[in-house]
Scaffold this motif. Sequence first.
Motif, mmCIF file in Angstrom:
data_model
loop_
_atom_site.group_PDB
_atom_site.id
_atom_site.type_symbol
_atom_site.label_atom_id
_atom_site.label_comp_id
_atom_site.label_asym_id
_atom_site.label_seq_id
_atom_site.Cartn_x
_atom_site.Cartn_y
_atom_site.Cartn_z
ATOM 1 N N VAL A 1 26.829 -19.043 11.519
ATOM 2 C CA VAL A 1 25.555 -18.552 12.045
ATOM 3 C C VAL A 1 24.405 -19.023 11.165
ATOM 4 C CG1 VAL A 1 25.611 -16.371 10.746
ATOM 5 C CG2 VAL A 1 24.375 -16.494 12.923
ATOM 6 N N ARG A 2 23.277 -19.302 11.793
ATOM 7 C CA ARG A 2 22.076 -19.701 11.060
ATOM 8 C C ARG A 2 21.041 -18.582 11.173
ATOM 9 N NH1 ARG A 2 24.663 -24.212 12.646
ATOM 10 N NH2 ARG A 2 24.476 -26.092 11.362
ATOM 11 N N ILE A 3 20.329 -18.340 10.083
ATOM 12 C CA ILE A 3 19.439 -17.181 10.033
ATOM 13 C C ILE A 3 18.044 -17.570 9.581
ATOM 14 C CG2 ILE A 3 20.078 -16.528 7.673
ATOM 15 C CD1 ILE A 3 20.113 -13.569 8.972
ATOM 16 N N VAL A 4 17.045 -16.910 10.155
ATOM 17 C CA VAL A 4 15.642 -17.193 9.860
ATOM 18 C C VAL A 4 14.942 -15.898 9.456
ATOM 19 C CG1 VAL A 4 13.472 -18.132 10.739
ATOM 20 C CG2 VAL A 4 15.652 -19.035 11.583
ATOM 21 N N ASN A 5 14.144 -15.967 8.401
ATOM 22 C CA ASN A 5 13.339 -14.806 8.000
ATOM 23 C C ASN A 5 11.918 -15.238 7.686
ATOM 24 O OD1 ASN A 5 12.340 -12.368 7.176
ATOM 25 N ND2 ASN A 5 13.601 -12.195 5.336
ATOM 26 N N VAL A 6 11.008 -14.914 8.606
ATOM 27 C CA VAL A 6 9.575 -15.140 8.394
ATOM 28 C C VAL A 6 8.869 -13.782 8.357
ATOM 29 C CG1 VAL A 6 7.529 -16.349 9.319
ATOM 30 C CG2 VAL A 6 9.756 -17.367 9.559
ATOM 31 N N ALA A 7 9.655 -12.716 8.126
ATOM 32 C CA ALA A 7 9.101 -11.356 8.162
ATOM 33 C C ALA A 7 8.779 -10.857 6.759
ATOM 34 C CB ALA A 7 10.083 -10.425 8.872
ATOM 35 N N ARG A 8 9.772 -10.329 6.064
ATOM 36 C CA ARG A 8 9.583 -9.794 4.729
ATOM 37 C C ARG A 8 10.812 -10.059 3.875
ATOM 38 N NH1 ARG A 8 5.024 -9.903 5.273
ATOM 39 N NH2 ARG A 8 3.434 -8.269 5.120
ATOM 40 N N HIS B 1 12.316 -9.921 12.692
ATOM 41 C CA HIS B 1 10.873 -9.679 12.815
ATOM 42 C C HIS B 1 10.604 -8.183 12.734
ATOM 43 C CE1 HIS B 1 10.286 -13.876 13.767
ATOM 44 N NE2 HIS B 1 11.294 -13.781 14.607
ATOM 45 N N THR B 2 10.953 -7.616 11.579
ATOM 46 C CA THR B 2 10.768 -6.190 11.352
ATOM 47 C C THR B 2 9.958 -5.980 10.081
ATOM 48 O OG1 THR B 2 12.700 -5.880 9.923
ATOM 49 C CG2 THR B 2 13.084 -5.834 12.303
ATOM 50 N N PRO B 3 9.356 -4.812 9.926
ATOM 51 C CA PRO B 3 8.737 -4.497 8.632
ATOM 52 C C PRO B 3 9.825 -4.227 7.602
ATOM 53 C CG PRO B 3 8.658 -2.592 10.069
ATOM 54 C CD PRO B 3 9.188 -3.721 10.908
ATOM 55 N N LEU B 4 9.467 -4.249 6.336
ATOM 56 C CA LEU B 4 10.402 -3.880 5.282
ATOM 57 C C LEU B 4 10.251 -2.384 5.031
ATOM 58 C CD1 LEU B 4 12.512 -4.726 3.167
ATOM 59 C CD2 LEU B 4 10.622 -5.051 1.553
ATOM 60 N N ILE B 5 11.200 -1.628 5.526
ATOM 61 C CA ILE B 5 11.238 -0.174 5.364
ATOM 62 C C ILE B 5 12.648 0.184 4.914
ATOM 63 C CG2 ILE B 5 9.405 0.303 7.028
ATOM 64 C CD1 ILE B 5 11.515 0.806 9.152
ATOM 65 N N PRO B 6 12.891 1.423 4.488
ATOM 66 C CA PRO B 6 14.251 1.763 4.024
ATOM 67 C C PRO B 6 15.340 1.398 5.024
ATOM 68 C CG PRO B 6 12.732 3.521 3.438
ATOM 69 C CD PRO B 6 11.940 2.530 4.247
ATOM 70 N N GLN B 7 15.059 1.534 6.320
ATOM 71 C CA GLN B 7 16.078 1.247 7.332
ATOM 72 C C GLN B 7 16.381 -0.242 7.473
ATOM 73 O OE1 GLN B 7 13.460 3.220 7.557
ATOM 74 N NE2 GLN B 7 13.764 4.925 8.988
ATOM 75 N N THR B 8 15.451 -1.102 7.052
ATOM 76 C CA THR B 8 15.669 -2.547 7.212
ATOM 77 C C THR B 8 15.960 -3.265 5.899
ATOM 78 O OG1 THR B 8 13.297 -3.067 7.020
ATOM 79 C CG2 THR B 8 14.153 -2.602 9.228
ATOM 80 N N ARG B 9 15.782 -2.583 4.780
ATOM 81 C CA ARG B 9 16.066 -3.245 3.498
ATOM 82 C C ARG B 9 17.554 -3.609 3.427
ATOM 83 N NH1 ARG B 9 13.683 -4.091 -1.252
ATOM 84 N NH2 ARG B 9 11.857 -2.820 -0.710
ATOM 85 N N ILE C 1 0.857 -1.188 0.000
ATOM 86 C CA ILE C 1 0.000 0.000 0.000
ATOM 87 C C ILE C 1 0.894 1.239 0.000
ATOM 88 C CG2 ILE C 1 -1.781 1.287 1.258
ATOM 89 C CD1 ILE C 1 -2.560 -1.394 2.595
ATOM 90 N N ASP C 2 0.584 2.200 -0.864
ATOM 91 C CA ASP C 2 1.338 3.455 -0.914
ATOM 92 C C ASP C 2 0.864 4.343 0.238
ATOM 93 O OD1 ASP C 2 2.388 6.024 -1.472
ATOM 94 O OD2 ASP C 2 2.478 5.579 -3.618
ATOM 95 N N ILE C 3 1.593 4.280 1.360
ATOM 96 C CA ILE C 3 1.186 5.005 2.564
ATOM 97 C C ILE C 3 1.216 6.509 2.338
ATOM 98 C CG2 ILE C 3 1.647 5.351 5.024
ATOM 99 C CD1 ILE C 3 0.879 2.524 4.369
ATOM 100 N N ASN C 4 2.239 7.009 1.655
ATOM 101 C CA ASN C 4 2.359 8.444 1.438
ATOM 102 C C ASN C 4 1.205 8.988 0.613
ATOM 103 O OD1 ASN C 4 4.773 8.576 2.875
ATOM 104 N ND2 ASN C 4 6.029 8.193 1.064
#
Length: 327
Positions: free
Chosen positions: A226-233, A203-211, A80-83
């Motif tokens: 290290v093992r990594i898991v992504n169930v977020a975005r 477990h974060t949203p996908l925003i410019p700071q987390t991309r 969704i285009d929030i802006n």
Amino acid sequence: MDIKRVLVADAVDAACVDLLENNGVQVDCKYKQTKEELIKNIKDYDALIVRSDTKVTEDVIKAGKNLKVIGRAGAGVDNIDINAATANKIIVLNTPGGNAISACELTCSLITSMARNVIPAAASLKAGRWDRKLYAGHELYGKTLGIVGLGRIGKEVALRMQSWGMKTIGFDPIVSAEEARSFNVESMELEKIWPLADYITVHTPLIPQTRNMINDKVFTACKKGVRIVNVARGGIIHEKDLLAALKDGRCGGAALDVFEQEPPKDPITLEIIQHPNVIATPHLGASTSEAQIRVAVEVSEQILALIGKNKQYTETPGIINRSVLGK
């Protein structure tokens, strides 16, 4: 707020429609519309409900002359285009708690599956082999889990993995160190988490700071293997860098439920999915019957709260752009 007609553009549980209609709201379900069809139809509705399939772009929003609310039956709102919605004084809301337990349980399942090589061992046995030594794993007891994002899902993951004897450390710019301690997570900056964690889950949203937050630099800073898991975005982990880390051993395994492109077609993504140290699932985080009902009900309850005629529904925890309410 005067909301008489609602368009449901993606398939949601019938509980969503039932609750709205039982409160006098007209609901039309029109799934799999093209962008052109949605632009043509949206002008007739006061509210729009979507899941992941429908992309609510600026063109769609501008065509919604009567649109007051866009609700997503799910946690993220990156479709969704929030802006554009905010500029047009349209409320955007989601259901932040609706799929928390389901996403948490999938995360925990993936962590334990990686530790004991459950997926490849089961496939090996089904293929007629007895590779008992090949798939020896390790205990989670005493290992350190780094949790990036300590909201509803991150907190639930921490509580469950603590019962396995894991030490939980984490980062969240919003959750205070004191609040994190209340559920036994030691809060620290990301740079301190990387070299300590045996497992990392985001477990974060996908925003410019987390991309591309998890990238080549991070894998180099992490404990080897290290093992990594992504169930977020998809997009939080830089996929090209992940593949390189899997190949050179900096990353010992990955469990991915989300991808930069869904369904994935990029050659790098497809190679990651086929890697022997990767468990890949097709975006199943919220795919439980309980979560589907919960998010359907929650999005309807918030719309009814905005209408304000039924005193049973008064809360709108999922509003993303609350500034619109004051306009």
